[in-house]
Design an enzyme around this catalytic site. Structure first.
Site, PDB file in Angstrom:
ATOM      1  N   SER A 126      58.787  53.114  55.008  1.00 25.58           N
ATOM      2  CA  SER A 126      60.019  52.558  55.570  1.00 25.58           C
ATOM      3  C   SER A 126      59.711  51.373  56.467  1.00 25.58           C
ATOM      4  CB  SER A 126      60.717  53.662  56.384  1.00 25.58           C
ATOM      5  OG  SER A 126      61.725  53.119  57.186  1.00 25.58           O
ATOM      6  N   TYR A 151      60.470  60.332  63.382  1.00 23.18           N
ATOM      7  CA  TYR A 151      60.611  60.055  61.940  1.00 23.18           C
ATOM      8  C   TYR A 151      59.757  58.840  61.583  1.00 23.18           C
ATOM      9  CZ  TYR A 151      62.350  57.621  57.879  1.00 23.18           C
ATOM     10  OH  TYR A 151      62.410  56.921  56.703  1.00 23.18           O
ATOM     11  N   LYS A 155      56.142  58.249  59.191  1.00 20.29           N
ATOM     12  CA  LYS A 155      55.923  57.248  58.127  1.00 20.29           C
ATOM     13  C   LYS A 155      54.641  56.456  58.422  1.00 20.29           C
ATOM     14  CE  LYS A 155      59.273  58.203  55.415  1.00 20.29           C
ATOM     15  NZ  LYS A 155      58.964  58.844  54.095  1.00 20.29           N
TER      16      LYS A 155
HETATM   17  C1  WQD Z   1      72.194  50.446  60.497  1.00 18.86           C
HETATM   18  C2  WQD Z   1      72.985  49.725  61.576  1.00 18.86           C
HETATM   19  C3  WQD Z   1      73.399  51.031  63.535  1.00 18.86           C
HETATM   20  C4  WQD Z   1      76.165  53.929  61.808  1.00 18.86           C
HETATM   21  C5  WQD Z   1      67.557  54.166  59.347  1.00 18.86           C
HETATM   22  C6  WQD Z   1      66.111  54.528  59.320  1.00 18.86           C
HETATM   23  C7  WQD Z   1      65.466  53.922  58.118  1.00 18.86           C
HETATM   24  C8  WQD Z   1      66.191  54.396  56.899  1.00 18.86           C
HETATM   25  C9  WQD Z   1      67.662  53.978  56.975  1.00 18.86           C
HETATM   26  C10 WQD Z   1      65.375  56.371  55.820  1.00 18.86           C
HETATM   27  C11 WQD Z   1      72.449  49.997  62.980  1.00 18.86           C
HETATM   28  C12 WQD Z   1      74.703  50.653  62.834  1.00 18.86           C
HETATM   29  C13 WQD Z   1      75.275  52.874  61.950  1.00 18.86           C
HETATM   30  C14 WQD Z   1      77.423  53.876  62.455  1.00 18.86           C
HETATM   31  C15 WQD Z   1      76.853  51.719  63.338  1.00 18.86           C
HETATM   32  N1  WQD Z   1      66.085  55.809  56.802  1.00 18.86           N
HETATM   33  N2  WQD Z   1      75.621  51.795  62.687  1.00 18.86           N
HETATM   34  N3  WQD Z   1      77.719  52.765  63.197  1.00 18.86           N
HETATM   35  O1  WQD Z   1      68.949  52.839  61.642  1.00 18.86           O
HETATM   36  O2  WQD Z   1      68.688  50.684  60.295  1.00 18.86           O
HETATM   37  O3  WQD Z   1      67.660  52.775  59.480  1.00 18.86           O
HETATM   38  O4  WQD Z   1      68.191  54.580  58.169  1.00 18.86           O
HETATM   39  O5  WQD Z   1      64.809  55.874  54.909  1.00 18.86           O
HETATM   40  O6  WQD Z   1      64.118  54.351  58.053  1.00 18.86           O
HETATM   41  O7  WQD Z   1      65.491  54.000  60.472  1.00 18.86           O
HETATM   42  O8  WQD Z   1      70.114  52.524  59.410  1.00 18.86           O
HETATM   43  O9  WQD Z   1      72.406  52.827  58.622  1.00 18.86           O
HETATM   44  O10 WQD Z   1      71.588  54.235  60.577  1.00 18.86           O
HETATM   45  O11 WQD Z   1      72.057  51.813  60.920  1.00 18.86           O
HETATM   46  O12 WQD Z   1      77.150  50.733  64.035  1.00 18.86           O
HETATM   47  O13 WQD Z   1      78.281  54.810  62.375  1.00 18.86           O
HETATM   48  O14 WQD Z   1      74.323  50.228  61.551  1.00 18.86           O
HETATM   49  O15 WQD Z   1      73.550  50.937  64.942  1.00 18.86           O
HETATM   50  O16 WQD Z   1      72.583  48.815  63.737  1.00 18.86           O
HETATM   51  P1  WQD Z   1      68.859  52.154  60.336  1.00 18.86           P
HETATM   52  P2  WQD Z   1      71.591  52.931  59.860  1.00 18.86           P
END
Ligand code: WQD
Length: 351
Positions: A126, A151, A155
């Site tokens: 990741s 997490y 990785k």
């Molecule tokens: C993306 C953006 C949130 C939800 C994680 C893991 C990564 C992979 C994907 C496994 C951020 C914003 C989110 C919401 C929001 N996991 N957000 N409101 O954190 O980039 O990555 O998930 O493979 O390894 O680290 O993904 O989709 O959680 O967040 O504003 O209800 O969307 O703050 O800026 P992230 P995400």
């Protein structure tokens, strides 16, 4: 026909990769304990490919049960290891669950790789290994930063374990660093099935839009970015899936120069949270009445990929754009709702 073992084959990226492998002529078996996935996706794989793959419902932390699967399946040409827990927030509140599950599972699978001399191994990693990068876009040689969560740490450790294993043994490996996998297969027969309230942005958007959750928050609009919200590299899950097939072919045809090679799997485009929401509203016609809330601890401000290595060495071409990602994610959400109504109707008839 080359035989590939996929761990986590009932999961979101796993199921999409199984479809791509079958469509590219591979025989596939899966090990998935379904603790965080559903055999519902096996039906979807069958609808798309006409093939019902065998899934061994085995906990990879149980070495004897894992070994038995390998004993039953001679001649495995490669392994793609997806099986892991991946909820960043949960990993902070339950670190031992993550270190035990993600690392014990990996080590047990690698012990079987050694025992049965399996030549090729693809590891699901990741972009979280980069932490908050100093410079974007990130390349595979961008410095790793301290992981923002247990997490992410699993990785980083997983990559190290695989690298050291290939140096000590005869197996070759590829580490695939996913950015943000989203969307659903264009057939809308498989897609993401988040457990509980979705933590990730796109399933949160689609569940809010369909009314499954009653509110949605944008975590922060005061970041130093073009519109104040975080920047990510969203990549269609089917593009991610095909990269796995290409990575295996790269290893099987001995095109690798080193025993362990790393590739970024991102679109190469940075998109803000607010831009992603706008794209969804455009393709779905649904206006999202989200609220702006405080920043989410552990969030990276901005990251997106330099994917030149994967596009040149693997011949990987990103097919789907942001609108495709949002459209397929929405159509999948609509399909699940219809299926749930169908199931309810059936249960109603059965009761
Ligand atoms: C993306 C953006 C949130 C939800 C994680 C893991 C990564 C992979 C994907 C496994 C951020 C914003 C989110 C919401 C929001 N996991 N957000 N409101 O954190 O980039 O990555 O998930 O493979 O390894 O680290 O993904 O989709 O959680 O967040 O504003 O209800 O969307 O703050 O800026 P992230 P995400």
């Amino acid at each position: 026909m080359k035989k590939i073992l996929v761990t986590g084959g009932c999961g979101f990226i796993g199921a999409h990769t199984v479809v791509d492998l079958i469509e590219n002529g591979y025989e596939v078996i899966s090990i998935d304990d379904n603790s965080r996935s559903s055999v519902y996706l096996l039906e979807g794989i069958e609808k798309i490919t006409g093939k019902r793959i065998k899934n061994y419902k085995v906990d990879l932390k149980n070495f004897d049960e894992t070994l038995a699967v390998f004993q039953e399946n001679e001649g495995i040409d490669g392994i793609i290891h997806f099986a892991a827990y991946k909820a960043v927030g949960e990993s902070v509140s339950a670190p031992l669950l993550y270190y035990e599950n993600n690392l014990f599972s990996l080590i047990n699978v690698l012990k079987c790789v050694k025992e049965f001399n399996i030549p090729n191994f693809v590891f699901s990693s990741s972009c979280t290994v980069y932490g908050n990068p100093d410079a974007i876009p990130v390349t595979e040689s961008s410095p790793e930063k301290p992981a923002e969560s247990p997490y992410g740490a699993t990785k980083q450790m997983g990559e190290k374990i695989v690298k050291d294993f290939t140096i000590a043994g005869k197996c070759n490996a590829i580490l695939l660093r996913y950015f943000n996998p989203v969307g659903a297969h264009p057939s809308i027969q498989i897609g993401e099935l988040p457990i509980g309230r979705p933590q990730n942005l796109v399933p949160a958007i689609t569940q809010f839009a369909i009314g499954k959750i009653s509110d949605m928050t944008v975590y922060g609009d005061d970041y130093p970015t073009r519109d104040g919200s975080c920047v990510r590299d969203y990549i269609h899950v089917s593009d991610i899936a095909h990269a796995h097939t290409l990575a295996l072919e790269f290893l099987i045809s001995n095109k690798n120069n080193a025993s362990c090679e790393i590739f970024n799997l991102g679109s190469g485009n940075g998109v803000t949270v607010l831009e992603a929401i706008k794209a969804f509203e455009k393709v779905s016609g649904v206006k999202l009445d989200y609220k702006i809330g405080p920043r989410r601890p552990g969030d990276v401000i901005a990251i997106y990929a330099n994917n030149n290595l994967a596009t040149t060495a693997l011949g990987w071409k990103v097919k789907y754009d942001l609108d495709d990602m949002m459209r397929t994610a929405w159509e999948w959400e609509l399909k699940i709702k219809k299926d749930e109504e169908l199931l309810k109707a059936q249960n109603h008839i059965l009761n």
